[in-house]
Design a protein around this motif. Structure first.
Motif, PDB file in Angstrom:
ATOM      1  N   GLY A   1       0.806  -1.216   0.000  1.00 21.53           N
ATOM      2  CA  GLY A   1       0.000   0.000   0.000  1.00 21.53           C
ATOM      3  C   GLY A   1       0.840   1.268   0.000  1.00 21.53           C
TER       4      GLY A   1
ATOM      5  N   TYR B   1      -3.934  -7.467   2.135  1.00 20.07           N
ATOM      6  CA  TYR B   1      -4.804  -7.130   3.277  1.00 20.07           C
ATOM      7  C   TYR B   1      -5.936  -8.157   3.405  1.00 20.07           C
TER       8      TYR B   1
ATOM      9  N   GLU C   1      -2.429   3.110   2.278  1.00 20.46           N
ATOM     10  CA  GLU C   1      -2.686   2.022   3.232  1.00 20.46           C
ATOM     11  C   GLU C   1      -3.978   2.240   4.021  1.00 20.46           C
TER      12      GLU C   1
ATOM     13  N   ASN D   1     -11.313  -3.240  -6.801  1.00 17.39           N
ATOM     14  CA  ASN D   1     -11.072  -1.885  -7.285  1.00 17.39           C
ATOM     15  C   ASN D   1     -11.365  -1.962  -8.782  1.00 17.39           C
TER      16      ASN D   1
ATOM     17  N   LEU E   1      -6.898   1.162   1.862  1.00 16.83           N
ATOM     18  CA  LEU E   1      -6.926  -0.309   1.753  1.00 16.83           C
ATOM     19  C   LEU E   1      -7.543  -0.917   3.019  1.00 16.83           C
TER      20      LEU E   1
ATOM     21  N   SER F   1      -1.826  -5.336  -3.945  1.00 18.62           N
ATOM     22  CA  SER F   1      -1.872  -4.399  -2.798  1.00 18.62           C
ATOM     23  C   SER F   1      -3.020  -4.720  -1.843  1.00 18.62           C
ATOM     24  N   MET F   2      -4.231  -4.829  -2.393  1.00 16.74           N
ATOM     25  CA  MET F   2      -5.383  -5.121  -1.538  1.00 16.74           C
ATOM     26  C   MET F   2      -5.449  -6.610  -1.204  1.00 16.74           C
TER      27      MET F   2
ATOM     28  N   VAL G   1     -11.249  -3.156   3.356  1.00 23.32           N
ATOM     29  CA  VAL G   1     -11.367  -4.463   4.012  1.00 23.32           C
ATOM     30  C   VAL G   1     -12.340  -4.371   5.194  1.00 23.32           C
TER      31      VAL G   1
ATOM     32  N   GLU H   1     -11.687 -11.514  -5.313  1.00 23.40           N
ATOM     33  CA  GLU H   1     -11.172 -10.197  -5.686  1.00 23.40           C
ATOM     34  C   GLU H   1     -11.066 -10.121  -7.199  1.00 23.40           C
TER      35      GLU H   1
END
Length: 286
Positions: free
Chosen positions: A5, A64, A33, A125, A36, A60-61, A40, A53
């Motif tokens: 992130g 998490y 970050e 995203n 993100l 990046s996500m 979540v 996802e």
């Protein structure tokens, strides 16, 4: 620990793999970050969840999500990103990366093969250019979902949430609200992405209904009526439907409207799902 992130880490990965952003995929990686974590949190991901996802990017996500969820299934269309994801997600044995187009992927099969047949929590995203088709696919195609949490253009999120009578209210508002309850979790400014988009984004939660909020005999026909009524907003509902290629003439629509106690000059943007369901059922019977 998730560290993608940070903008410096994203740049490092991009340079290492000589990655080129592809405009056709609408790629904007999250580099904040705090955002993100908010996504979540908005999705309310727990160890009991299987997360789908869409478009993990460089992961990046996904990092998490992997730390919060039981399992993560990430579908990525860009073949450039597959080797990157292999590296960035290597610490996580609860992540499966699928190289494919989510619009052509059998999502029920994915759930059965990798997610123990559990309903997904979808987190994504989304690329702006294909936001609506992906959302409608998730809602219409009986994809087993518990919650859909997506990053979309702010304007689209607001339109989805709109009520009758507003300028932004339209077919997409009605279509989504038939299947799910929409809520905007937070607004995300352009500086949270690389490259920066030109507009604000929003994190949108969609909670699918177990039972539709209105009863209608033929939902598909109702949506044809809705689309026809919004195709030319300045026209009355009767003229819109008559010009919508459905083989229904204006006088028939006007008769149906009168029988339902609605004015002949009513416009689509003033009506909610309940009224459209009544109109669709009455037109089918006429």
């Amino acid at each position: 620990m998730a560290d993608l992130g940070r903008p410096t880490k994203t740049v490092e990965i991009i340079q290492k793999y000589n990655f080129n952003f592809r405009k056709k995929f609408g790629q904007n990686f999250l580099i904040d970050e705090g955002i993100l974590e908010k996504i979540v949190s908005a999705a309310e991901v727990t160890k009991d969840d299987v997360v789908l996802e869409i478009g993990p990017g460089i992961g990046s996500m996904t990092q998490y999500l992997a730390e919060a969820a039981g399992k993560v299934i990430a579908v990525e269309i860009d073949d450039q990103l597959i080797p990157i994801l292999k590296e960035t997600l290597s610490p996580y044995d609860n992540v499966t990366v699928i190289h494919g187009d989510v619009m052509k992927t059998d999502l029920k099969k994915l759930s059965e093969e990798y997610g123990d047949g559990k309903p997904f929590k979808v987190v994504a995203n989304l690329p702006y250019y294909i936001t609506t088709p992906i959302i409608m696919r998730l809602l219409e195609d009986d994809v087993p979902t518990k919650r859909i949490t997506v990053m979309v253009q702010k304007e689209v999120a607001e339109r989805i949430k709109e009520k009758p009578g507003s300028k932004e209210y339209g077919a997409i508002s009605l279509s989504v609200q038939y299947y799910a309850k929409p809520e905007i979790a937070c607004i995300v400014p352009p500086n949270c992405f690389m490259p920066r988009p030109n507009v604000d984004s929003a994190v949108l939660n969609l909670d699918p209904y177990e039972t539709a909020p209105v009863s209608v005999k033929n939902p598909k026909f109702m949506f044809q009526i809705i689309r026809a009524s919004f195709n030319q907003r300045r026209k009355t509902l009767a003229n819109g439907i008559a010009g919508g290629g459905l083989g229904i003439d204006r006088l028939t629509v006007e008769e149906v409207l009168e029988s339902l106690g609605m004015p002949k000059t009513v416009r689509g943007e003033t009506l909610g799902l309940t009224e459209f369901a009544k109109i669709a059922d009455a037109l089918k019977e006429h």
